[in-house]
Design a protein around this motif. Structure first.
Motif, PDB file in Angstrom:
ATOM      1  N   THR A 186       0.835  -1.189   0.000  1.00 15.85           N
ATOM      2  CA  THR A 186       0.000   0.000   0.000  1.00 15.85           C
ATOM      3  C   THR A 186       0.878   1.250   0.000  1.00 15.85           C
ATOM      4  OG1 THR A 186      -0.157  -0.119   2.421  1.00 15.85           O
ATOM      5  CG2 THR A 186      -1.991  -1.027   1.144  1.00 15.85           C
ATOM      6  N   ASN A 194      -3.093   7.929   5.468  1.00 18.03           N
ATOM      7  CA  ASN A 194      -4.257   7.820   4.601  1.00 18.03           C
ATOM      8  C   ASN A 194      -3.826   7.230   3.262  1.00 18.03           C
ATOM      9  OD1 ASN A 194      -6.031   9.260   6.440  1.00 18.03           O
ATOM     10  ND2 ASN A 194      -4.896  11.098   5.866  1.00 18.03           N
ATOM     11  N   PRO A 195      -4.595   6.284   2.700  1.00 25.09           N
ATOM     12  CA  PRO A 195      -4.207   5.688   1.417  1.00 25.09           C
ATOM     13  C   PRO A 195      -4.198   6.713   0.299  1.00 25.09           C
ATOM     14  CG  PRO A 195      -6.426   4.995   2.047  1.00 25.09           C
ATOM     15  CD  PRO A 195      -5.852   5.709   3.227  1.00 25.09           C
ATOM     16  N   ASN A 235      -7.824   2.077  -2.279  1.00 24.36           N
ATOM     17  CA  ASN A 235      -7.295   1.793  -0.951  1.00 24.36           C
ATOM     18  C   ASN A 235      -5.777   1.895  -0.895  1.00 24.36           C
ATOM     19  OD1 ASN A 235      -9.845   1.144   0.331  1.00 24.36           O
ATOM     20  ND2 ASN A 235      -9.838  -0.728  -0.901  1.00 24.36           N
ATOM     21  N   LYS A 254       5.118  -1.377   2.513  1.00 20.69           N
ATOM     22  CA  LYS A 254       4.333  -0.159   2.690  1.00 20.69           C
ATOM     23  C   LYS A 254       5.202   1.030   2.324  1.00 20.69           C
ATOM     24  CE  LYS A 254       1.203   1.989   6.054  1.00 20.69           C
ATOM     25  NZ  LYS A 254       0.656   1.870   7.431  1.00 20.69           N
ATOM     26  N   GLN A 285      -7.193  -7.556   2.167  1.00 21.37           N
ATOM     27  CA  GLN A 285      -6.929  -6.214   2.692  1.00 21.37           C
ATOM     28  C   GLN A 285      -8.075  -5.815   3.610  1.00 21.37           C
ATOM     29  OE1 GLN A 285      -7.184  -2.861  -0.063  1.00 21.37           O
ATOM     30  NE2 GLN A 285      -5.351  -1.981   0.859  1.00 21.37           N
ATOM     31  N   ASN A 288      -9.730  -2.838   6.045  1.00 22.63           N
ATOM     32  CA  ASN A 288      -9.757  -1.390   6.260  1.00 22.63           C
ATOM     33  C   ASN A 288     -10.742  -1.075   7.376  1.00 22.63           C
ATOM     34  OD1 ASN A 288      -8.121  -0.331   3.830  1.00 22.63           O
ATOM     35  ND2 ASN A 288      -9.621  -1.678   2.866  1.00 22.63           N
ATOM     36  N   TRP A 289     -10.272  -0.300   8.360  1.00 19.34           N
ATOM     37  CA  TRP A 289     -11.166   0.179   9.397  1.00 19.34           C
ATOM     38  C   TRP A 289     -10.775   1.615   9.733  1.00 19.34           C
ATOM     39  CZ3 TRP A 289      -7.354  -3.381   9.954  1.00 19.34           C
ATOM     40  CH2 TRP A 289      -6.372  -3.162  10.915  1.00 19.34           C
ATOM     41  N   GLN A 336      -5.231  -0.326   8.731  1.00 20.41           N
ATOM     42  CA  GLN A 336      -5.296  -1.117   7.513  1.00 20.41           C
ATOM     43  C   GLN A 336      -4.285  -2.245   7.641  1.00 20.41           C
ATOM     44  OE1 GLN A 336      -3.403   0.212   3.658  1.00 20.41           O
ATOM     45  NE2 GLN A 336      -5.532   0.641   3.122  1.00 20.41           N
ATOM     46  N   ASN A 337      -4.587  -3.410   7.074  1.00 21.31           N
ATOM     47  CA  ASN A 337      -3.625  -4.500   7.093  1.00 21.31           C
ATOM     48  C   ASN A 337      -3.786  -5.339   5.831  1.00 21.31           C
ATOM     49  OD1 ASN A 337      -1.494  -5.985   8.053  1.00 21.31           O
ATOM     50  ND2 ASN A 337      -2.677  -7.172   9.517  1.00 21.31           N
TER      51      ASN A 337
END
Length: 594
Positions: free
Chosen positions: A47, A54-55, A73, A114, A388, A390-391, A395-396
């Motif tokens: 990512t 933030n993505p 994302n 990342k 993936q 997202n919350w 993110q993971n």
């Protein structure tokens, strides 16, 4: 019925050559004496985020000659990223940010990374009146000359105004290791020796005209750069320190010049601009290894570990190993900011001797909150893919080779969590679940479905060759394309009535399966080396170059069905590979096409 697209082949021989040129896999490598392949390929995914995590959507990611873009994302992936002596590099570009160059150290078949991009601070400067960038507030100052600027092609720059974009990197910042150009803190000194760098601060600077064209210092011109040393590092700051600039092509820092400590800041002269680093070099020929576990002694896979100045990543079993500095004390720990706000204790490593190897005590993290599930295709079969999550606060990512996944989340809050699945051919699936309570495991009752309408209409997307699946997945050409064979290679044959069609499936950019038939129709076709208007043959291009050849001897090809959206059939025959070996092949196929 969907209409098959007709495209022209320049030449099958050129196609195979081009495909082979881009291939590389772990089975056919040169290995060094420590068991590390000099060149191989990893499935690289990850990512791209900004400094607030933030993505970033729409960023351009480049790995060698391959380019892709991040999705909504911030996700990107390369089916094959080339790794040379354990290192590969990507470049990420996005408007308003400095280009990010990240060197990734990996020995894994699937590598997660990342990238954190840095926003450009900009300032318009009048170059004839003491031009200065930065200041006390920015912890750095750059004093520029009052003239002598050129464009990249050497043309003198005649305007009085420049735009400066700059960024200071503070070693005490939480995300310093993630933001620094290069990322692995490796440099080459003036003697050509590889060094592990310990940074006291760095900066990036770009100069452009008002239209965004790059401008540099002309020959003989220099600028003075001043960098405040972070207070916690002052006691360790040497009186003089080498300067290093980042070589974007090599993905390494290169020694060039020196800075002196004057009061609370280092001062040095530079003759060009990109990124500059004030670094103490160390000899990277000692080694550590160890494991990361949770509170129940279970392995913690793929976590980020801080080893001195560098970030490294544990493997799927929580194991890590790292090259470290000789005769230098450093810390080893799992930083919470890189691992869903879950960290570990910090272990102090006392100076190691040349070639010394040290087994570390276990790094212990809190027990994670997990979501477990499976990925299915349209037919309910397990398929590999990237999961993936997202919350609101994180993110993971995790890659599943067999369709079963277990992924960590930060379960501090009660909320709905979004699960996205992306296969290598960019089929997508999505599900929503409630965040499990901290420390618990949620087992999903239903599979996450990665499927599309066209795939659902085909009984199988797998061509079986000798009972081994040849699975097709690609970027823009995942589905079969019915093409007319043309090009110089076939010009003389065409005069004799040879006008075959080829049904082609591509796996990414590196593998292909071609069926050459006189016409796309139900029937039985003889497989023959004769290029006549009745024979068929099959071209196979696998990862391994040994499999790049034609099946064209003593066999037959049967097309059972040509439906609205797919072609089904099977084949058998004998081929001669590039080593002159005779190989008998049997296979079946179902190829969706559009």
């Amino acid at each position: 019925m969907k209409r098959a697209k007709l495209l022209f082949f320049v030449s099958i021989s050129l196609l195979l050559t081009a495909v082979l040129f881009q291939q590389c896999r772990q089975d056919d490598l040169n290995w060094d004496n420590e068991g590390t392949p000099y060149v191989y390929a990893t499935h690289l995914y990850g990512t791209v985020v900004d400094e607030q995590q933030n993505p970033i959507s729409g960023a351009t990611v480049t790995c060698l000659d391959f380019t892709t873009s991040t999705d909504e994302n911030g996700f990107f992936q390369f089916e094959k990223a080339y790794v040379v002596k354990g290192r590969t590099q990507i470049q990420v570009s996005y408007n308003g940010f400095f280009d990010s160059f990240k060197t990734i150290n990996t020995k894994k078949a699937h590598t997660n990374t990342k990238v954190m991009m840095s926003v450009k601070q900009t300032k318009n400067i009048f170059i004839t009146e003491n031009p200065t960038v930065g200041g006390n507030f920015e912890q750095m100052t750059i004093n520029l000359p009052t003239g002598g600027y050129v464009y990249d092609d050497g043309t003198p720059y005649a305007n009085a105004f420049l735009q400066a974009s700059y960024k200071h990197f503070n070693p005490e910042d939480d995300f310093f290791s993630l933001q620094m150009p290069g990322g692995d803190f490796m440099g080459v000194n003036e003697e050509g020796e590889e060094q592990l760098l310990v940074s006291f601060g760095a900066l990036s600077l770009e100069l452009t005209d008002m239209d965004g064209n790059q401008v540099q210092l002309g020959e003989g011109q220099t600028a003075t750069i001043r960098m405040k040393v972070p207070t916690p590092l002052l006691a360790e700051a040497p009186a003089s320190i080498p300067l290093w600039h980042f070589d974007e092509e090599k993905g390494q820092w290169v020694e060039e010049g020196e800075a002196k400590l004057e009061g609370l800041e280092y001062v040095g002269e530079v003759s060009h601009f990109s990124s500059w680093n004030f670094d103490h070099p160390t000899d990277p020929r000692a080694f550590i290894n160890g494991y990361v576990v949770d509170c129940r002694d279970n392995p913690m896979p793929n976590v980020e570990i801080q080893v001195g100045p560098r970030l490294i990543q544990a493997d799927e079993k929580g194991y890590y190993e790292a090259t470290v500095a000789v005769n230098d004390k450093f810390q080893v720990y799992v930083p919470a900011q890189y691992n869903l706000d879950m960290g570990s204790q910090s272990i102090t490593v006392l100076p190691l001797q040349l070639n010394e190897r040290k087994a570390m005590d276990k790094l212990i993290m809190p027990c994670p909150t997990l979501i477990e599930g499976v990925i299915h295709n349209c037919r309910g079969e397990l398929i590999p893919g990237t999961v993936q999550l997202n919350w609101s606060s994180g993110q993971n990512l995790v890659y599943s080779e067999d369709g079963n996944f277990s992924i960590m989340v930060n379960g501090q809050t009660s909320e709905e969590i979004e699960i996205n699945v992306i296969t290598v051919d960019f089929l997508r699936g999505q599900a929503l679940v409630n965040m499990p309570i901290n420390g618990e495991t949620l087992k999903m009752e239903e599979a996450v479905l990665a499927c599309d309408e066209l795939e659902a209409n085909c009984p199988s997307l797998v061509c079986l060759i000798n009972n081994v699946p040849f699975t097709f997945f690609g970027y823009s050409s995942r589905y079969g394309k019915v093409e007319t064979v043309k090009g110089p290679y076939f010009e003389e044959l065409a005069k004799q009535g040879y006008n075959h069609k080829v049904i082609s499936i591509f796996k990414g950019n590196t593998e292909a399966f071609h069926i050459f038939v006189p016409e796309i129709a139900v029937g039985t076709y003889k497989i023959s080396p004769l290029y006549d208007d009745k024979s068929a043959f099959i071209g196979l291009v696998k990862d391994n170059a040994k499999s790049a050849d034609f099946l064209k001897l003593n066999g037959e090809l049967i097309i059972q069905e040509v439906g609205p959206e797919h072609i089904i059939g099977y084949f058998s025959g004998r081929r001669i590979n590039v080593f002159g070996e005779h190989i008998i092949d049997n296979g079946s196929f179902c190829i969706p096409y559009q």
